[in-house]
Design an enzyme around this catalytic site. Structure first.
Site, short mmCIF file in Angstrom:
data_model
loop_
_atom_site.label_atom_id
_atom_site.label_comp_id
_atom_site.label_asym_id
_atom_site.label_seq_id
_atom_site.Cartn_x
_atom_site.Cartn_y
_atom_site.Cartn_z
N CYS A 198 3.08 7.55 14.64
CA CYS A 198 3.67 8.72 13.99
C CYS A 198 3.87 9.84 15.01
O CYS A 198 4.93 10.46 15.08
CB CYS A 198 2.80 9.18 12.83
SG CYS A 198 1.13 9.66 13.27
N PRO A 209 -7.67 4.38 7.03
CA PRO A 209 -8.79 3.68 7.66
C PRO A 209 -8.39 2.95 8.95
O PRO A 209 -9.17 2.86 9.89
CB PRO A 209 -9.28 2.70 6.59
CG PRO A 209 -8.26 2.72 5.50
CD PRO A 209 -7.47 3.98 5.64
N GLY A 253 0.83 -1.21 0.00
CA GLY A 253 0.00 0.00 0.00
C GLY A 253 0.86 1.26 0.00
O GLY A 253 2.03 1.22 -0.39
#
Lengths: 300, 341
Positions: A126, A160, A12
């Site tokens: 993150c 998502p 991805g």
């Protein structure tokens, strides 16, 4: 100089961005991209770049495990729990970019040295990669009683997975602030902002140091040094203003602009994860290569 | 005892009002307020930090008293009134919803920015499984076009919300815009529609009546306007107005007036009114709880608080981004210093 072979699991956005970052590494050699959808953009690009591509997931890779010693997992937390077991059995180091947190939490500029020989390393979140080093930079000078971070990211860069389980972000980041950053108590908040054009990732760190422990000049310098060492692998990481001091409270405003390898520049939150993952793998690779070199010397 | 109610009111002074007093509620104050509201037969009383469960922070302000203690206190005296909590995913977590449910809370309101409904799915599902009544709360509703609002509200309905609220967090909507939004949701949703106003442009009552006329079944009010910014629709006034319109709230007007006068008014350091900063919140479309933070930043950096709020509006800052206030104030101070040279 020889390199350590690596593979990316998950084709991805994150996996594809990793592919471009790994091309610049002088100690890692990307050999393989593993996905489950042969038509995914990531596998297409990997094929074009001449890498081995596998579209049957981790099982496909385990048929040819000699392809890599380190595997980056950029799938999902749920999948990683399964992958972690299989990779461990195959003797591969898993560098986990999902929120699964199966292995030890690592932040390259803070606790990497203790984790050079582990089998599974997790990149926290993150927000954690962006803020835990700052908490630790303060903690090195004055013990941090409480640290709180607020990460604001553009809605477009919140995938998502993050959205479906946003508590994982706040809980894992808070744990990292304590266990890695050194704060006695940690708290994390994440906010999504849908403004167009998308905003850059912003992080605010608040820290309270113990009574009588404040040393403004030393803390300021420690924070600036830490920012510089993060910039060595995340060039778009920067202070928005000088740290603000108020009694025993320090406030640090940060901004993270992505390198724009595959992901758009505004998604600094994703960029800092892929950049940190590469940095962690490089540290492990250097350590392994050094040990091999030492080993050879011993035999000679 | 079942009371007939045409419109069901949630009193938010013990949550939204927490902003106005910098989150300094004590157990004793909450006991007095919740008991009086219970006796006035208010159906729901919301109790939480102003930014919802887990909101106590350096970013938003530390609570004087842990919110779970306040919730426990409210539950113990509220009689037939049910206690509700607010949670904003990203700030509060499921763990805190469970903790509140264990203390006897009956309703969970899960809030997101108007375009980000999908982060509420997990929290709404958990609340539902705990047997709580569920509300989806779409904040800063003025920032999205009507069709986006409808899509996001439908998502919350699909996650199990029993009611979806249009939340005018900035007090920026005009009556015809509220009517249009309520009409659209009533048309598309099969669950209840609610409306939460702020009075920054003196439109809380007009907007609330527009919402009720279009069929909103749930309404928020704050007694004596004890809410963020200029406060919300003043509950006791709303009860009186609706009585004249033949709309039954089931709330005892005299008891509400007495509570406002004798218990709430003494809590306020200054009366809730539309000051220039409050007006600018509505005018610039900025989250109402930014008020006190902008005033503090104004003092610290020597910049007009109105300039700070207008600038925040231009940055399209969303609810919860209180850290941007200091950031913007520092930047404005620099720009203004440079202009003087």
């Amino acid at each position: 100089m020889s390199k350590v072979k690596v593979a990316i699991l998950g084709s991805g956005n994150i996996g594809t961005d990793l592919m471009y970052k790994l091309q610049r590494s002088d100690v890692l050699e990307l050999t393989t991209m593993i996905g489950i959808d042969p038509d995914s953009d990531g596998l297409h690009r990997a094929r074009e770049q001449g890498y081995v591509t596998i579209d049957s997931g981790l099982n496909g890779f385990l048929q040819q495990p000699e392809q890599a010693d380190i595997v980056f997992d950029a799938t999902s937390a749920k999948a990683h729990v399964r992958h972690a077991k299989a990779l461990q059995e195959a003797g591969k180091l898993a560098i986990d970019l999902t929120p699964a947190a199966v292995g030890d939490l690592v932040v390259p500029t803070v606790n990497m040295q203790e984790h050079l020989d582990k089998g599974n390393l997790n990149l926290v979140t993150c927000g954690g990669q962006a803020t835990i080093p700052i908490v630790n930079a303060i903690h090195r000078i004055a013990p941090v009683e409480y640290a709180e971070i607020v990460a604001t990211i553009s809605s477009k860069s919140a995938g998502p997975g993050t959205r479906a389980n946003i508590d994982e972000f706040t809980e894992t980041t808070a744990r990292g602030i304590e266990n890695i950053g050194g704060a006695k108590k940690g708290k994390a908040i994440i906010l999504l902002n849908p403004a167009e054009p998308p905003i850059l990732m912003r992080d605010t760190v608040y820290a309270l140091v113990g009574e009588g422990q404040m040393d403004e000049e030393a803390i300021r310098q420690s924070v600036i040094d830490m920012v510089a060492s993060i910039q060595s692998y995340v060039p778009g990481y920067r202070l928005r203003t000088e740290p603000i001091f108020d009694g025993n409270k320090i406030t640090v405003f940060l901004e993270v602009e992505g390198a724009g390898d595959y992901l758009p520049n505004y998604s600094g939150n994703l960029d800092i994860m892929t950049a940190a993952a590469v940095k962690v793998a490089e540290e492990v690779a250097r350590h392994r290569l050094n040990q091999m070199a030492l080993g050879k010397e011993d035999w000679s | 005892m079942n009371v007939k109610r045409d419109v069901v009111i949630t009193e938010v002074a013990l949550r939204d009002g927490s902003h106005a007093i910098a989150h300094q509620y004590t157990v004793d104050q909450v006991l007095r307020v919740a008991k009086a509201l219970g006796e006035a037969n208010v159906p729901y009383i919301e109790v939480s930090h102003g930014d919802g469960l887990g909101g106590s922070s350096l970013q938003y302000g530390l609570s004087h008293t842990h919110e779970m203690e306040l919730i426990e206190a409210a539950v113990s005296v509220s009689g037939n009134s049910k206690i509700a909590v607010l949670v904003i995913p990203g700030i509060g977590t499921i763990k805190e919803i469970k903790e509140a449910a264990n203390l006897g809370v009956k309703m969970a309101r899960v809030a997101t920015h108007v375009t980000e409904a999908d982060v509420s799915a997990q929290h709404l599902a958990v609340a539902k499984n705990l047997g709580l009544e569920t509300v989806g709360f779409l904040m800063m509703s003025h920032m999205a076009p009507v069709d986006t609002l409808v899509n996001q509200a439908s998502l919350m309905e699909s996650y199990g919300a029993d009611t979806v609220y249009i939340v005018d967090s900035a007090g920026a909507l005009l009556p015809h815009q509220v009517a249009e939004r309520v009409r659209a949701l009533r048309h598309s949703l099969s669950v209840n529609v609610g409306f939460h106003a702020h009075n920054n442009m003196s439109l809380a009552m007009a907007n609330t009546l527009a919402a009720i006329q279009e069929g909103a079944q749930r309404i928020d009010g704050s007694i004596r306007c004890l809410g963020a910014g200029a406060g919300n629709t003043q509950t006791e006034v709303l009860v009186a107005v609706l009585e004249h319109m033949g709309i039954v709230t089931g709330i005892d007007l005299y008891k509400m007036m007495d509570t406002a006068e004798d218990i709430i008014a003494p809590l306020l350091k200054v009366p809730q009114e539309i000051t220039r900063d409050n007006l600018v919140l509505g005018y610039a479309g900025v989250y109402s709880s930014f008020l006190l933070h902008a005033q503090r930043a104004s003092k610290r950096f020597g910049v007009d608080s109105r300039d700070i709020l207008i600038e925040l509006g231009k940055h399209k800052v969303v609810g919860g981004q209180e850290d941007m206030i200091v950031d913007v104030a520092a930047e404005l101070a620099q720009v203004q210093a440079a202009a003087r040279i």
